[in-house]
Design a protein around this motif. Sequence first.
Motif, PDB file in Angstrom:
ATOM      1  N   ARG A   1       0.828  -1.210   0.000  1.00 46.72           N
ATOM      2  CA  ARG A   1       0.000   0.000   0.000  1.00 46.72           C
ATOM      3  C   ARG A   1       0.863   1.261   0.000  1.00 46.72           C
ATOM      4  O   ARG A   1       0.545   2.237  -0.671  1.00 46.72           O
TER       5      ARG A   1
ATOM      6  N   ALA B   1       0.835   4.018  -2.930  1.00 49.89           N
ATOM      7  CA  ALA B   1       0.596   5.437  -2.622  1.00 49.89           C
ATOM      8  C   ALA B   1       1.726   6.296  -3.171  1.00 49.89           C
ATOM      9  O   ALA B   1       1.484   7.390  -3.701  1.00 49.89           O
TER      10      ALA B   1
ATOM     11  N   GLN C   1       1.066   9.269  -5.720  1.00 45.57           N
ATOM     12  CA  GLN C   1       1.345  10.649  -5.336  1.00 45.57           C
ATOM     13  C   GLN C   1       2.669  11.178  -5.869  1.00 45.57           C
ATOM     14  O   GLN C   1       2.870  12.384  -5.919  1.00 45.57           O
TER      15      GLN C   1
ATOM     16  N   ALA D   1      -6.289  10.533 -10.425  1.00 44.56           N
ATOM     17  CA  ALA D   1      -7.321  10.408  -9.400  1.00 44.56           C
ATOM     18  C   ALA D   1      -8.715  10.342 -10.008  1.00 44.56           C
ATOM     19  O   ALA D   1      -9.588   9.645  -9.499  1.00 44.56           O
TER      20      ALA D   1
ATOM     21  N   GLU E   1     -11.303  -0.117  -3.042  1.00 50.48           N
ATOM     22  CA  GLU E   1     -11.111   0.997  -2.114  1.00 50.48           C
ATOM     23  C   GLU E   1      -9.726   1.580  -2.380  1.00 50.48           C
ATOM     24  O   GLU E   1      -8.719   0.896  -2.256  1.00 50.48           O
ATOM     25  N   CYS E   2      -9.673   2.838  -2.776  1.00 51.43           N
ATOM     26  CA  CYS E   2      -8.404   3.484  -3.140  1.00 51.43           C
ATOM     27  C   CYS E   2      -8.057   4.675  -2.261  1.00 51.43           C
ATOM     28  O   CYS E   2      -7.109   5.394  -2.560  1.00 51.43           O
ATOM     29  N   ASP E   3      -8.805   4.901  -1.196  1.00 51.02           N
ATOM     30  CA  ASP E   3      -8.533   6.064  -0.348  1.00 51.02           C
ATOM     31  C   ASP E   3      -7.120   6.056   0.220  1.00 51.02           C
ATOM     32  O   ASP E   3      -6.529   7.114   0.426  1.00 51.02           O
ATOM     33  N   PHE E   4      -6.564   4.873   0.460  1.00 51.22           N
ATOM     34  CA  PHE E   4      -5.214   4.804   1.020  1.00 51.22           C
ATOM     35  C   PHE E   4      -4.176   5.423   0.085  1.00 51.22           C
ATOM     36  O   PHE E   4      -3.119   5.858   0.537  1.00 51.22           O
TER      37      PHE E   4
ATOM     38  N   LYS F   1      -4.318   8.228  -1.303  1.00 54.09           N
ATOM     39  CA  LYS F   1      -4.265   9.672  -1.074  1.00 54.09           C
ATOM     40  C   LYS F   1      -3.627  10.038   0.261  1.00 54.09           C
ATOM     41  O   LYS F   1      -3.339  11.206   0.510  1.00 54.09           O
ATOM     42  N   GLN F   2      -3.403   9.053   1.122  1.00 52.04           N
ATOM     43  CA  GLN F   2      -2.794   9.324   2.421  1.00 52.04           C
ATOM     44  C   GLN F   2      -1.288   9.509   2.240  1.00 52.04           C
ATOM     45  O   GLN F   2      -0.670   8.812   1.432  1.00 52.04           O
TER      46      GLN F   2
END
Length: 122
Positions: free
Chosen positions: A27, A31, A35, A79, A95-98, A100-101
């Motif tokens: 993960r 990320a 990013q 994104a 689920e792809c929110d991780f 963006k962290q």
Amino acid sequence: MASRIKCECCATLKPVNSDSRVIQIERLILAAIFQEFADGPLDESSKQRLASYHWQEPEHQAIFSALVRFPASHSSITAVELPARLTRLGFPDVECDFLKQPHGLSRSDAAKLIQQLLVDNR
């Protein structure tokens, strides 16, 4: 047992069983690809090395496949288009929110983690 490569970013990972730790590292790498780093995207040789990696989670493989198809200079588009690309790859509800962290990795940390994944994947 595979040798462990230590880096500062590993200290932030939760101490869990090895499978969960690998998933956490995957993960972080995803990320970082999503990013990029302060000085640009992950180098192509690292991406090529990851292309042969057997990801622990099928969703992670799909995310990696989708991310490496985006031109590096178009990260802002990623994104918006990523969910559509994942759907086309057969993963409509990933689920792809991780992604963006904040990943907190340097290029050097990312290289060490990639090496660790590849060594452990043999």
